[in-house]
Design an enzyme around this catalytic site. Structure first.
Site, PDB file in Angstrom:
ATOM      1  N   LYS A   6      -0.252  -5.613 -11.825  1.00  0.00           N
ATOM      2  CA  LYS A   6       0.771  -4.844 -12.512  1.00  0.00           C
ATOM      3  C   LYS A   6       1.360  -5.776 -13.566  1.00  0.00           C
ATOM      4  CE  LYS A   6       4.702  -1.899 -11.235  1.00  0.00           C
ATOM      5  NZ  LYS A   6       5.535  -1.445 -10.101  1.00  0.00           N
ATOM      6  N   ASP A 101      13.812   3.602  -1.789  1.00  0.00           N
ATOM      7  CA  ASP A 101      13.113   4.607  -2.599  1.00  0.00           C
ATOM      8  C   ASP A 101      11.831   5.040  -1.891  1.00  0.00           C
ATOM      9  OD1 ASP A 101      12.885   6.363  -4.721  1.00  0.00           O
ATOM     10  OD2 ASP A 101      11.863   4.925  -6.024  1.00  0.00           O
TER      11      ASP A 101
END
Length: 183
Positions: A6, A101
């Site tokens: 990433k 989350d």
């Protein structure tokens, strides 16, 4: 060995509120874990313009994709997914970390056709004992009432808030609909 990488643009990330602190926090949290149900961080590289995070490659896609394609989860598949989520959360909670989350988009399946799952995306994860970078956060529909209804932005809440999110995911898998109507 294959890795997922990433890439973060420093300029874009650092221009966001708490952008740099948030990325450092996410990396520090990922470094704490070595558990099969929590995404493994292998390497972090920094160049002049970017930061590259090398993590384990999970090729089964998001749990969200299975739900969206109306996959009919068997009781055994639901058990496997929930066991993976709860075992991952147990390790996080033993380390005083709350995910904040947890949702099907952040649950990745290890391989195609299997329901061995891994909790990913620790961008909003937080040490329970530190000052929160973001107090009321998460995804609508998955956030615990004690977080949504928080009035005092200096108040603390516990990692138990994530168990609510796990319950919402369980409801989705078992009944094929969210527990609450509306957007």
């Amino acid at each position: 060995l294959k890795y997922a990488v990433k890439a973060f643009s420093k300029e874009a990330t650092y221009s966001e509120e708490f952008g740099k602190e948030s990325l450092i926090n996410e990396i520090e949290i990922m470094r704490k874990f070595n558990h099969k149900n929590l995404m493994k961080l292998h390497e972090v590289y920094e160049s002049q313009n970017s930061i590259y995070v090398g993590a384990e490659l999970l090729e089964g896609g998001q749990l969200y994709d299975k739900i969206k394609t109306k996959h009919k989860f068997t009781p055994k598949e639901i058990k496997m997914v929930m066991k993976g989520i709860l075992e991952g959360l147990e390790v996080m909670h033993m380390n005083n970390i709350m995910h904040r989350d947890l949702k099907p988009e952040n649950i990745l399946l290890r391989t195609e056709g299997d329901f061995d799952c891994v909790i990913a995306d620790f961008g909003l994860a937080q040490d329970v004992n530190k000052d929160y970078m973001f107090v009321r956060c998460g995804t609508p529909g998955y956030v615990a009432p004690e977080v949504v209804n928080l009035k005092d932005l200096k108040a603390k809440y516990s990692s138990v808030c994530v168990i609510f999110s796990a319950g919402v995911i369980f409801h989705l898998l078992a009944l094929k609909k969210p527990p609450f109507p509306g957007k």
